[in-house]
Every structure is written in structure tokens, then in C-alpha cells.
Design a protein around this motif. Structure first.
Motif, PDB file in Angstrom:
ATOM      1  N   UNK A 264     -19.865  -0.576  39.151  1.00 51.22           N
ATOM      2  CA  UNK A 264     -19.978  -1.968  38.724  1.00 51.22           C
ATOM      3  C   UNK A 264     -18.950  -2.277  37.642  1.00 51.22           C
ATOM      4  N   UNK A 265     -18.754  -1.334  36.737  1.00 49.96           N
ATOM      5  CA  UNK A 265     -17.777  -1.540  35.665  1.00 49.96           C
ATOM      6  C   UNK A 265     -16.359  -1.610  36.219  1.00 49.96           C
ATOM      7  N   UNK A 266     -16.047  -0.756  37.200  1.00 50.93           N
ATOM      8  CA  UNK A 266     -14.719  -0.803  37.826  1.00 50.93           C
ATOM      9  C   UNK A 266     -14.454  -2.169  38.442  1.00 50.93           C
ATOM     10  N   UNK A 267     -15.426  -2.689  39.183  1.00 51.39           N
ATOM     11  CA  UNK A 267     -15.264  -4.013  39.794  1.00 51.39           C
ATOM     12  C   UNK A 267     -15.144  -5.096  38.744  1.00 51.39           C
ATOM     13  N   UNK A 268     -15.874  -4.923  37.646  1.00 51.12           N
ATOM     14  CA  UNK A 268     -15.864  -5.944  36.602  1.00 51.12           C
ATOM     15  C   UNK A 268     -14.504  -6.047  35.919  1.00 51.12           C
ATOM     16  N   UNK A 269     -13.830  -4.901  35.751  1.00 52.37           N
ATOM     17  CA  UNK A 269     -12.565  -4.894  35.017  1.00 52.37           C
ATOM     18  C   UNK A 269     -11.353  -5.114  35.930  1.00 52.37           C
ATOM     19  N   UNK A 270     -11.577  -5.317  37.220  1.00 54.37           N
ATOM     20  CA  UNK A 270     -10.460  -5.583  38.124  1.00 54.37           C
ATOM     21  C   UNK A 270      -9.913  -6.990  37.867  1.00 54.37           C
ATOM     22  N   UNK A 271      -8.591  -7.125  37.893  1.00 51.23           N
ATOM     23  CA  UNK A 271      -7.932  -8.425  37.735  1.00 51.23           C
ATOM     24  C   UNK A 271      -7.020  -8.659  38.933  1.00 51.23           C
ATOM     25  N   UNK A 272      -6.977  -9.896  39.421  1.00 49.70           N
ATOM     26  CA  UNK A 272      -6.151 -10.172  40.594  1.00 49.70           C
ATOM     27  C   UNK A 272      -5.813 -11.651  40.686  1.00 49.70           C
ATOM     28  N   UNK A 273      -4.776 -11.951  41.429  1.00 51.07           N
ATOM     29  CA  UNK A 273      -4.397 -13.341  41.693  1.00 51.07           C
ATOM     30  C   UNK A 273      -3.621 -13.407  43.005  1.00 51.07           C
ATOM     31  N   UNK A 274      -3.750 -14.543  43.693  1.00 46.78           N
ATOM     32  CA  UNK A 274      -3.021 -14.773  44.932  1.00 46.78           C
ATOM     33  C   UNK A 274      -1.781 -15.621  44.672  1.00 46.78           C
ATOM     34  N   UNK A 275      -0.696 -15.323  45.360  1.00 48.08           N
ATOM     35  CA  UNK A 275       0.566 -16.033  45.119  1.00 48.08           C
ATOM     36  C   UNK A 275       0.439 -17.498  45.528  1.00 48.08           C
ATOM     37  N   UNK A 276      -0.008 -17.747  46.745  1.00 47.90           N
ATOM     38  CA  UNK A 276      -0.154 -19.128  47.195  1.00 47.90           C
ATOM     39  C   UNK A 276      -1.233 -19.870  46.402  1.00 47.90           C
ATOM     40  N   UNK A 277      -2.306 -19.168  46.087  1.00 47.03           N
ATOM     41  CA  UNK A 277      -3.389 -19.796  45.332  1.00 47.03           C
ATOM     42  C   UNK A 277      -2.904 -20.269  43.964  1.00 47.03           C
ATOM     43  N   UNK A 278      -2.030 -19.479  43.327  1.00 39.98           N
ATOM     44  CA  UNK A 278      -1.514 -19.876  42.020  1.00 39.98           C
ATOM     45  C   UNK A 278      -0.594 -21.082  42.126  1.00 39.98           C
ATOM     46  N   UNK A 279       0.204 -21.139  43.166  1.00 41.42           N
ATOM     47  CA  UNK A 279       1.080 -22.300  43.343  1.00 41.42           C
ATOM     48  C   UNK A 279       0.251 -23.567  43.533  1.00 41.42           C
ATOM     49  N   UNK A 280      -0.811 -23.460  44.317  1.00 39.19           N
ATOM     50  CA  UNK A 280      -1.677 -24.630  44.523  1.00 39.19           C
ATOM     51  C   UNK A 280      -2.330 -25.052  43.207  1.00 39.19           C
ATOM     52  N   UNK A 281      -2.821 -24.059  42.461  1.00 39.30           N
ATOM     53  CA  UNK A 281      -3.475 -24.393  41.192  1.00 39.30           C
ATOM     54  C   UNK A 281      -2.497 -25.008  40.196  1.00 39.30           C
ATOM     55  N   UNK A 282      -1.285 -24.501  40.129  1.00 40.19           N
ATOM     56  CA  UNK A 282      -0.297 -25.047  39.196  1.00 40.19           C
ATOM     57  C   UNK A 282       0.048 -26.494  39.523  1.00 40.19           C
ATOM     58  N   UNK A 283       0.078 -26.834  40.808  1.00 38.36           N
ATOM     59  CA  UNK A 283       0.306 -28.223  41.202  1.00 38.36           C
ATOM     60  C   UNK A 283      -0.836 -29.105  40.717  1.00 38.36           C
ATOM     61  N   UNK A 284      -2.065 -28.614  40.872  1.00 43.25           N
ATOM     62  CA  UNK A 284      -3.224 -29.375  40.401  1.00 43.25           C
ATOM     63  C   UNK A 284      -3.207 -29.503  38.877  1.00 43.25           C
ATOM     64  N   UNK A 285      -2.819 -28.428  38.194  1.00 46.85           N
ATOM     65  CA  UNK A 285      -2.754 -28.449  36.736  1.00 46.85           C
ATOM     66  C   UNK A 285      -1.716 -29.459  36.259  1.00 46.85           C
ATOM     67  N   UNK A 286      -0.556 -29.469  36.893  1.00 42.73           N
ATOM     68  CA  UNK A 286       0.494 -30.427  36.531  1.00 42.73           C
ATOM     69  C   UNK A 286      -0.005 -31.858  36.692  1.00 42.73           C
ATOM     70  N   UNK A 287      -0.664 -32.133  37.823  1.00 45.32           N
ATOM     71  CA  UNK A 287      -1.187 -33.481  38.054  1.00 45.32           C
ATOM     72  C   UNK A 287      -2.273 -33.827  37.046  1.00 45.32           C
ATOM     73  N   UNK A 288      -3.115 -32.840  36.710  1.00 44.32           N
ATOM     74  CA  UNK A 288      -4.197 -33.081  35.760  1.00 44.32           C
ATOM     75  C   UNK A 288      -3.680 -33.413  34.373  1.00 44.32           C
TER      76      UNK A 288
END
Length: 696
Positions: A264-288
Motif C-alpha cells: 500500500x505504501x509503494x502504491x501511495x508514493x508512486x508519482x506519474x503523469x500522462x503526456x497528452x493529459x498534461x497538454x490538455x490540462x495546460x490548455x484548460x489552465x491557460x483558459x482558466x
């Protein structure tokens, strides 16, 4: 040392409970009570009431039938009350949590003379946010314009649900707990109704006095025993402890199903991000940000920084655009690529470090803006923003800040390089679904959490008990100690099951013509199942892979349609319900299950008389964390198979066998269709660690 007064009090409570419930005293249960009480009673404290000696932590493996829940409750509750600490019971599964809340604690409270209160602790995300519910209804009514930064506008078809929730909550027929709502609530529906810690304005909120989450927290403050799960405990510890749950220094923990703590601790400390997902979020952030600047009067202290934010979003997006062809080329035709020794290629690391340059000022700006909005909610009209603006924008800005913080942590860890001799971090990239398309996700995870648990939990807690029916691997606690970082001075104890295993059940190792590495194995398994399973009885067949389960199902589903239930085709709870219903009706039932059916499933008596384990449950060799750990062990001259793979398989095998005998009146047989238990050198080690069923 445990005082005589405390010892006598615990013994008296045990006698009360045994008499009231008409239970038979069990030697193993008494030993477990004594060892826990001795450990917790040896704690010495400083002027602040905090532990200042090497004591108070104990590990107890208690065999099935010991009565471990009542044992650790009777041993730890009187001492927690005496020492003015909270007793926190943490489980890995919902099934055990429900058993403790609905059966064990009410029984204890009813039948012992020691008064106590208990409460369930859940994360903030399980509770209704009245402010967000009100906003959703106002948006649906057109009263409030939608701030649609993350494409999460409430849907018109959900209006009746939201109105019903509001009315039920207002009259006290619902407490705001998602799990207590009478119908299933989808994640998309619930997403409009709950707040993260970044969105929540806490005591500044106009609905603070009516907040379901803070009412639940108040119940925790009044409780002597708090029931939670491992994920919530780990999440609270990562926030410094005391954010949602009591601080470690004021807590005695009991980690039931403790063999899951490291995973459970291993899963909790895992960090990750998707390339396309970040581009989509950054577009939303810019508009926001542009929407916020255009709709709000900006104080000079934040205006300049915010004016740069859209440009920073575009710069970040361009970096992710460059990342896509790079990771795409690295992947080739593979679905997943693990970087050896956790070393990211130089060109990818350079790009990750370039991302941090525009991300840092953007993160600082969002952090400052979020603080100003929070302060304006409590400033009585004297803040940097009007209260209307603060109420409208605090939550979405909090979401943006949380997302930016998560990205910063993931990018930083993905780009980091461990010093020579340090335990490496597992790093990999993998293709993942993304809407109707796919994305490439970058992930980083520790391969060991011993240091984190040692620093945040074991060195800080007032006391702790780690227990389970399966804590040893190959008859040793070494694996648990290494994975969880338990201090050297911790006491370890094994309490044998009271069951007379040799006279209750049988264990057979079936020597098929082939072993699991052979292409013939699948047809041999199907042939054995066809001739050896009694379809009039209760049977559980455990597979190590979904592909094999589904292939076997295809072979039998037509002939066994009235008897067969398969994981993945029905919810787990529905499979168990139908299985019991068939057995109660005098019919047979066969369950095909995976790892989650190898533990936490309680099918006593006629519900289960035959457990079939298709093969030794070794970990999937291409799992990135397992592979990285094996690589590191090998680099240090150790044998990954003997030190990692085999102990983990031993625990899973013992758990699977443990499904058969749940009560003293149970009987049946375990069949293992993997002849490597007989033919391999390691087979004897696995067999010697299993319950002492009669070998046939």
C-alpha cells in the motif's frame, strides 16, 4: 513494564467477554493479548506524553481461528485509554473493516465494563461538500455561471439526484457519506459534490458548521477507537500526520492485514503523469487564468504574475509536445518500457528539467493566489478579493494548484538521479487509455518504503501492533522487517492456529504431465478440472492470470453454465452472494477467481470444501517495481528469486490455502496443480510454510 493494575484490568475484561459471549478460552488468543499488552505497557514518555524509549511496537502473526481482533482490542484499548491516546485500527480491505465496525466493536462495547466510543474515519473525498452541491444546483438553474476549467459542468439529468441529496441532508436522513447513500453514485456525479483539501476553505467556509466531513472529524475527536484503512493512514502521514487522523505521537496503531502495509505504501508514493493529459490540462489552465483575469479586479501584487501565467502554460505545453515523439520512439512497439537501474535517458531527463523552469514560477503564482483567495474568505470584506469572487474561484484555483503541485513532484522525481549506493527508484513509461485514444504515462516509484515508514510512522507513533494470519514468508519475518522498515528492537511472535489441520483437511500436489512453463499445461489443467471437480459441492479455483482464467472459462462455460461464477464477469460481492445461494439451495457452485479471491473471502462449512490452486502464484516478471527490485538485489550480490520472488509467492500460497478451513467444524481439500512443488529445489520450502493439512 506493564503494571500489575493494567494486567489485572485486561485479564478481568477478557473473563467478562468470554463469559458474556460464551466463548471457549484459546491459548493462542491469551498469548497474543499478553504480548501486545507487554509491548504497549513498556512505553515510557517524556513531559509531552510522547514515547522516548525503544518499546511499544509488536508484530504478531496469528493463525486462522485465533480470534485476533478481540485479542488486540482487549489488549490495547485499556492501555490507550489509560495513556490518553487514540487507538486506531487500520485494515486493508472493506470486508474486514465492516466486520470490525458492524460486529466486533458493538459486541465488545455491549459486553465489557469498560465504556468506549468508536468512529469510522474516511478521506475527505467520501463526504459531501455543501458549497459544491449548492454551486452545482445554481449552475443547473442558470443562477451562477459555470467556471468550466476542467470540463466538469454538472449534467441536467443529475438535477433530481442533487436536489434529493440536499433535501435528505437537510432533514438528517443522510449524513453526507457517499457510501451511505441508498443508490450507486457514479464518479462523474460525485466529482461535482466533494472537495479536495486544496479546494476546501475549512473554518472560513459558510457551511463549516453543517459540513459532513468536519462532523465526522468531530466524531473522531470524541472516539476512543478510530477505524480507518491503510491508504488513509499513509495519506495522513504523508501530509505530516494529524491532517485528518490524530497525530502519530498521540496514537496507538493496530495494522490488521499488516502484510499489505508495504505494498500500500509503494502504491501511495508512486508519482506519474500522462503526456497528452498534461497538454490538455495546460490548455484548460491557460483558459482558466485568462477567464479569471478578465472577470476579476486584480490587486497589483498578483496581477503581474498572473499576466505571465498563460505564456508559461504555452511554454510548458510546447515542452510536452516535444516529449511525445521522444517517448513514442523510446516505446517502439512495446506497451511498457522500464529504465534499467531507474536511469532515464539523458535527452528525456534534459527535457524534464526544462519543464521545471516555467513550471516553478507558475506554481508559485498559483500558490500565492490560492492563499489570497483563502484569506479573502475570512477577511470580512477587507481581503484582496471580494467575498463573492473568493467563494466562486477558491475551489477551482485550489484544483489548479493541486494539479500543478502533483506535476512538479512527478517531474522532479522522474528527472532525479540517485547517488551511488542509494536504493534506486523504479522509472518506466507505458501506454495507457486516454478517452477514445491512448496516452503515454511516465511513472516513478520507490522500490522500498522502509525509510519513509521508519521516519514517518515507527519513530513517531506512541505504539503499534502489526498483525495478520500471514506475516511470515518461508517461516521467517525477515521479508516483513525489510519491506516495512520496522526497528531492530521490535518483538516478533507467531501464534499457531487452534485448528486441528491434519484431521480437518487434505493437501494434494497434483503431478500433471506438464508444468506451467509448458504449452501443454492449459489443456492438462482443463482435463483435470473436467474429471476431478465435484459440481455438487462448493469449489474455488484460483488462477494467477486473467488470461488463463478467461481461457478456461471459455472451455467450461457452456457445460457448467448453471454452476460457474467467474471474477471479472460479475462483481465480487455478487459472486459470493450467488455462490452461497446455490449452496443453500442444495446445488453445487464453482468460482473461478484471481488474487483478490485468495484472501478476504470467508466461505465456511459447505460453502467451500475444495480449493484448487492452478499454479504457484509468482509475481508477474515484467512488473516494473518487482523487476527494478530484482535488478537492485542482483547488483548487490543477492539472489532475487530467493530473497524476493519466493517469499512473496509463499505468502500468497498460504493465503490461498487459508480459504479452506475457517472454523473448527470445516473440512475439505486443497489441490495444487503445479508439480514444481515436488520437482523443484524450492518446492519443499513452500510446502513447509503452508498450513499443516494432511498430505495426500
Amino acid at each position: 513494564m506493564l503494571s500489575n493494575e493494567s494486567k489485572q484490568r485486561i485479564q478481568a475484561l477478557y473473563r467478562e467477554l468470554i463469559k458474556a459471549l460464551d466463548l471457549k478460552p484459546r491459548m493462542g488468543q491469551r498469548v497474543m493479548i499478553a504480548e501486545i499488552a507487554k509491548a504497549l505497557g513498556s512505553v515510557k514518555t517524556d513531559d509531552k506524553g510522547e514515547r522516548n524509549n525503544d518499546a511499544g511496537i509488536v508484530v504478531v502473526e496469528a493463525g486462522t481461528g485465533t480470534g485476533k481482533t478481540l485479542a488486540y482490542l482487549l489488549a490495547s484499548l485499556p492501555l490507550a485509554i489509560e495513556q490518553e491516546k487514540k487507538l486506531l485500527i487500520s485494515t486493508a480491505t472493506i470486508a474486514l473493516q465492516e466486520q470490525i465496525l458492524d460486529k466486533d466493536l458493538p459486541n465488545l462495547k455491549k459486553h465489557i465494563s469498560l465504556p468506549f466510543n468508536f468512529a469510522l474515519a474516511k478521506g475527505r473525498g467520501r463526504y459531501l461538500c455543501l458549497v459544491k452541491l449548492d454551486k452545482a444546483l445554481q449552475q443547473l438553474s442558470g443562477i451562477l455561471s459555470t467556471i468550466d476549467l476542467f470540463e466538469q459542468s454538472p449534467e441536467e439529468q443529475d438535477r433530481d439526484l442533487y436536489e434529493s441529496m440536499l433535501s435528505q441532508y437537510a432533514v438528517g436522513k443522510w449524513d453526507g457519506d457517499r457510501d451511505r447513500w441508498g443508490e450507486e453514485i457514479s464518479d462523474s456525479q460525485w466529482g461535482h459534490l466533494t472537495a479536495t483539501h486544496r479546494e476546501c476553505s475549512n473554518r472560513r467556509c459558510p457551511e463549516f458548521d453543517n459540513c459532513s466531513f468536519f462532523k465526522a472529524r468531530q466524531a473522531m475527536e470524541d472516539a476512543d477507537i478510530i477505524v480507518a484503512n491503510h491508504d488513509l493512514v499513509l495519506s495522513d502521514l504523508s501530509l505530516g500526520g494529524g491532517a485528518v487522523l490524530p497525530a502519530p505521537e498521540k496514537t496507538i496503531y493496530v495494522f490488521d492485514e499488516g502484510h499489505h502495509l508495504a505494498d500500500k505504501a509503494l502504491n501511495h508514493f508512486r508519482l506519474e503523469f500522462g503526456v497528452r493529459a498534461q497538454r490538455q490540462w495546460l490548455k484548460q489552465l491557460e483558459q482558466g487564468v485568462e477567464q479569471f483575469v478578465g472577470a476579476t479586479s486584480m490587486p497589483p501584487s498578483i496581477l503581474y504574475a498572473l499576466q505571465d501565467a498563460p505564456g508559461q502554460c504555452r511554454e510548458l505545453s510546447s515542452h510536452f509536445s516535444l516529449m511525445w515523439p521522444l517517448v513514442f520512439d523510446l516505446m517502439g512497439d512495446r506497451d511498457r518500457l522500464r529504465f534499467e537501474q531507474g536511469r532515464v535517458p539523458d535527452n528525456l531527463r534534459d527535457l524534464l528539467n526544462n519543464i521545471k523552469a516555467p513550471l516553478q514560477p507558475l506554481l508559485q503564482c498559483l500558490d500565492k493566489l490560492n492563499d489570497m483567495l483563502q484569506q479573502s474568505l475570512d477577511a470580512k470584506g477587507e481581503g484582496e478579493f471580494s467575498r463573492d469572487v473568493a467563494e466562486s474561484w477558491q475551489a477551482p484555483m485550489g484544483m489548479m494548484l493541486a494539479r500543478a503541485e502533483s506535476l512538479w513532484e512527478a517531474v522532479t522525481w522522474m528527472a532525479a538521479e540517485e547517488a551511488e549506493g542509494e536504493i534506486p527508484v523504479a522509472r518506466w513509461i507505458a501506454k495507457t487509455p486516454f478517452g477514445e485514444d491512448w496516452d503515454i504515462k511516465l511513472s516513478a516509484s520507490p522500490i522500498a518504503v522502509a525509510d519513509q515508514l521508519r521516519k514517518n510512522l515507527w519513530w513517531r507513533c506512541h505504539g503499534a501492533v502489526v498483525t495478520s494470519a500471514t506475516l511470515t514468508a518461508l517461516n521467517s519475518f525477515n521479508n516483513l522487517s525489510w519491506e516495512t522498515g520496522l526497528p531492530d528492537w521490535v518483538g516478533y511472535h507467531r501464534v499457531a492456529s487452534p485448528f486441528d489441520y491434519p484431521n480437518l483437511g487434505q493437501l494434494e500436489v497434483v503431478q500433471l504431465a506438464s508444468d506451467p512453463k509448458s504449452e501443454q499445461f492449459q489443456s492438462d489443467v482443463e482435463g483435470w478440472l473436467k474429471t476431478q471437480l465435484d459440481l455438487t459441492k462448493g469449489t474455488l479455483v484460483l488462477f494467477s492470470s486473467r488470461a488463463q482464467l478467461e481461457a478456461t472459462r471459455e472451455t467450461f462455460i457452456r457445460d457448467w453454465y448453471e454452476s460457474l461464477l467467474c471474477q471479472g464477469f460479475l462483481p465480487k460481492s455478487e459472486i459470493v452472494r450467488r455462490h452461497k445461494e446455490r449452496i443453500d439451495g442444495g446445488k453445487g457452485s464453482v468460482i473461478f477467481g484471481l488474487a483478490s479471491f485468495a484472501e478476504g473471502i470467508d466461505l465456511p462449512g459447505e460453502y467451500l470444501t475444495h480449493v484448487v490452486i492452478v499454479k504457484i502464484p509468482f509475481a508477474v516478471p515484467d512488473d516494473p517495481i518487482h523487476a527494478a527490485t530484482s535488478e537492485w538485489l542482483e547488483s548487490r550480490g543477492r539472489n532475487p528469486f530467493m530473497d524476493l520472488t519466493l517469499p512473496a509467492a509463499s505468502i500468497r500460497l498460504v493465503q490461498a490455502c487459508g480459504r479452506l478451513i475457517r472454523k473448527e467444524s470445516d473440512s475439505g481439500k486443497v489441490s495444487i496443480l503445479d508439480k514444481r512443488l515436488i520437482s523443484s529445489r524450492y518446492g519443499k520450502l513452500l510446502l513447509d510454510a503452508m498450513p499443516p493439512l494432511r498430505r495426500i
